[in-house]
Write an enzyme that holds these catalytic residues in place. Structure first.
Site, PDB file in Angstrom:
ATOM      1  N   HIS A   1       2.885   0.503   2.743  1.00  0.00           N
ATOM      2  CA  HIS A   1       1.933   0.838   4.214  1.00  0.00           C
ATOM      3  C   HIS A   1       0.776   0.992   3.776  1.00  0.00           C
ATOM      4  O   HIS A   1       0.225   0.843   2.725  1.00  0.00           O
ATOM      5  CB  HIS A   1       2.616   2.095   4.972  1.00  0.00           C
ATOM      6  CG  HIS A   1       2.500   3.318   4.217  1.00  0.00           C
ATOM      7  ND1 HIS A   1       3.006   3.655   2.997  1.00  0.00           N
ATOM      8  CD2 HIS A   1       1.773   4.585   4.386  1.00  0.00           C
ATOM      9  CE1 HIS A   1       2.944   4.832   2.607  1.00  0.00           C
ATOM     10  NE2 HIS A   1       2.096   5.415   3.276  1.00  0.00           N
TER      11      HIS A   1
ATOM     12  N   HIS B   1      -1.630   3.283   3.818  1.00  0.00           N
ATOM     13  CA  HIS B   1      -2.597   4.180   3.224  1.00  0.00           C
ATOM     14  C   HIS B   1      -3.234   4.153   1.886  1.00  0.00           C
ATOM     15  O   HIS B   1      -2.615   3.534   1.097  1.00  0.00           O
ATOM     16  CB  HIS B   1      -1.666   5.849   3.168  1.00  0.00           C
ATOM     17  CG  HIS B   1      -1.492   6.354   4.691  1.00  0.00           C
ATOM     18  ND1 HIS B   1      -0.425   7.378   4.826  1.00  0.00           N
ATOM     19  CD2 HIS B   1      -2.028   6.259   5.875  1.00  0.00           C
ATOM     20  CE1 HIS B   1      -0.640   7.439   6.224  1.00  0.00           C
ATOM     21  NE2 HIS B   1      -1.601   6.790   6.673  1.00  0.00           N
TER      22      HIS B   1
ATOM     23  N   ASP C   1      -3.369   5.691  -0.918  1.00  0.00           N
ATOM     24  CA  ASP C   1      -2.485   6.199  -2.120  1.00  0.00           C
ATOM     25  C   ASP C   1      -1.393   5.343  -2.508  1.00  0.00           C
ATOM     26  O   ASP C   1      -0.281   5.609  -3.113  1.00  0.00           O
ATOM     27  CB  ASP C   1      -2.001   7.651  -2.102  1.00  0.00           C
ATOM     28  CG  ASP C   1      -1.191   7.965  -0.976  1.00  0.00           C
ATOM     29  OD1 ASP C   1      -1.520   7.262   0.070  1.00  0.00           O
ATOM     30  OD2 ASP C   1      -0.522   8.649  -1.149  1.00  0.00           O
ATOM     31  N   HIS C   2      -1.143   4.078  -1.403  1.00  0.00           N
ATOM     32  CA  HIS C   2      -0.360   3.211  -1.532  1.00  0.00           C
ATOM     33  C   HIS C   2      -0.833   1.717  -1.834  1.00  0.00           C
ATOM     34  O   HIS C   2      -0.186   1.007  -2.398  1.00  0.00           O
ATOM     35  CB  HIS C   2       0.665   3.222  -0.394  1.00  0.00           C
ATOM     36  CG  HIS C   2       1.390   4.398  -0.558  1.00  0.00           C
ATOM     37  ND1 HIS C   2       2.770   4.614  -0.930  1.00  0.00           N
ATOM     38  CD2 HIS C   2       1.140   5.813   0.116  1.00  0.00           C
ATOM     39  CE1 HIS C   2       3.134   5.931  -0.743  1.00  0.00           C
ATOM     40  NE2 HIS C   2       2.184   6.528  -0.138  1.00  0.00           N
TER      41      HIS C   2
ATOM     42  N   HIS D   1       5.877   7.258   9.991  1.00  0.00           N
ATOM     43  CA  HIS D   1       4.814   7.721   9.101  1.00  0.00           C
ATOM     44  C   HIS D   1       3.713   7.258   9.511  1.00  0.00           C
ATOM     45  O   HIS D   1       2.484   7.645   9.695  1.00  0.00           O
ATOM     46  CB  HIS D   1       5.297   7.724   7.646  1.00  0.00           C
ATOM     47  CG  HIS D   1       4.377   8.103   6.541  1.00  0.00           C
ATOM     48  ND1 HIS D   1       3.664   9.553   6.582  1.00  0.00           N
ATOM     49  CD2 HIS D   1       3.404   7.490   5.863  1.00  0.00           C
ATOM     50  CE1 HIS D   1       2.805   9.650   5.716  1.00  0.00           C
ATOM     51  NE2 HIS D   1       2.555   8.259   5.170  1.00  0.00           N
TER      52      HIS D   1
ATOM     53  N   ASP E   1       7.037   6.453   2.087  1.00  0.00           N
ATOM     54  CA  ASP E   1       6.765   7.606   2.714  1.00  0.00           C
ATOM     55  C   ASP E   1       7.642   7.810   3.793  1.00  0.00           C
ATOM     56  O   ASP E   1       7.574   8.743   4.632  1.00  0.00           O
ATOM     57  CB  ASP E   1       5.284   7.910   2.858  1.00  0.00           C
ATOM     58  CG  ASP E   1       4.503   8.146   1.595  1.00  0.00           C
ATOM     59  OD1 ASP E   1       4.992   8.255   0.498  1.00  0.00           O
ATOM     60  OD2 ASP E   1       3.303   8.413   2.019  1.00  0.00           O
TER      61      ASP E   1
ATOM     62  N   HIS F   1       6.553  10.149  -3.560  1.00  0.00           N
ATOM     63  CA  HIS F   1       5.985  11.377  -3.917  1.00  0.00           C
ATOM     64  C   HIS F   1       6.681  12.572  -4.580  1.00  0.00           C
ATOM     65  O   HIS F   1       8.091  12.436  -4.193  1.00  0.00           O
ATOM     66  CB  HIS F   1       5.200  12.121  -2.632  1.00  0.00           C
ATOM     67  CG  HIS F   1       3.878  11.535  -2.294  1.00  0.00           C
ATOM     68  ND1 HIS F   1       2.738  11.667  -2.518  1.00  0.00           N
ATOM     69  CD2 HIS F   1       4.015  10.326  -1.446  1.00  0.00           C
ATOM     70  CE1 HIS F   1       2.041  10.564  -1.947  1.00  0.00           C
ATOM     71  NE2 HIS F   1       2.587   9.889  -1.083  1.00  0.00           N
TER      72      HIS F   1
END
Length: 256
Positions: free
Chosen positions: A57, A59, A61-62, A115, A134, A172
């Site tokens: 996805h 975000h 941090d991805h 999410h 996530d 995570h």
């Protein structure tokens, strides 16, 4: 057909990075890119060369390390079609029902909005493993930043239908906090109590709680159990629709 090899390593504050390697072909896929340098170091340590990047996805941090990792390796970047305007450096867009090859191994693309509305997971059905970003966590699920409770319950139901021995790599290390919440809504569940005890022991020694399995999560994760009458009763919603129970559990988690 050779078995896939997987390297898991910490990134940022609480992310995990994953490299998936097919020794027969030499192909290696990076699952998401929270920290390009960490991926390059892990690949060098394994003696692997990253040839593909698979985003779950949009975000940061991805997908935030896409450009840097692509520049360093020339890897082909694959990302969800829904995020066409939100993910940089992609070469190929995928959606529900598509398939990707890593050497002779096939990954099915499963669309899992909730999410985010573009989220996908990568399911190696024959290898009984999946990279779920996530969408699903050990004893938890992703916060609903973009989707509805109905979206997320539908997505989680897809994952719950996989064989119990499917190994789940989530992105995570949230499990200790997730266990504390799960016990607050499902304290009578013996499977959850045993799982939470194991999590506490692992974290006390600095060990990861990822990966998990579908079977473990079905037994103990409240977000996979809103259609269980015992959980519905525990949150004061006996007889309610599973989507309503899921929404209530997610609301409580957001406020925990």
């Amino acid at each position: 057909m050779s078995e896939l090899e997987i390297r898991q390593f910490p990134c940022l504050s609480d992310n995990y990075g994953f490299l998936v390697h097919d020794p027969a072909s030499g192909e290696t896929a990076a699952i998401d890119t929270p920290d390009a340098d960490a991926y390059l170091a892990a690949a060098a340590d394994a003696g692997w060369f990253i040839t593909q990047i698979w985003n779950t996805h949009h975000h940061f941090d991805h997908a935030g390390g896409n450009a840097a990792l692509k520049a360093a390796t020339g890897a082909r970047v694959i990302a969800p079609e829904y995020d066409r305007q939100r993910i940089d450096a992609a070469d190929q867009w995928v959606t529900d029902g598509d398939r990707l090859q890593l050497g002779t191994h096939t990954a099915d693309i499963v669309y899992t909005p909730g999410h985010t509305m573009g989220h996908v997971v990568y399911h190696f059905a024959k290898d009984r493993l999946a990279f779920v970003g996530d969408t699903l966590f050990a004893l938890g699920c992703g916060r609903l930043f973009e989707g509805s409770p109905s979206d997320m319950w539908t997505s989680l139901s897809k994952l719950r239908a996989w064989p119990d021995n499917t190994v789940i790599y989530c992105a995570h290390e949230y499990t200790e906090a997730n266990a504390a919440f799960a016990l607050s809504v499902d304290s009578g569940n013996p499977d959850l109590k045993a799982y939470a005890s194991d999590v506490a022991e692992r974290r006390s020694r600095g060990r990861p709680t990822v990966p998990t399995t579908i079977g473990k999560e079905k037994a103990a994760n409240p977000f996979l159990r809103p259609d269980d009458p015992a959980l519905a009763a525990a949150v004061g919603m006996a007889g309610a629709d599973p989507v309503e129970v899921f929404a209530e559990v997610r609301r409580r988690k957001d406020q925990f």
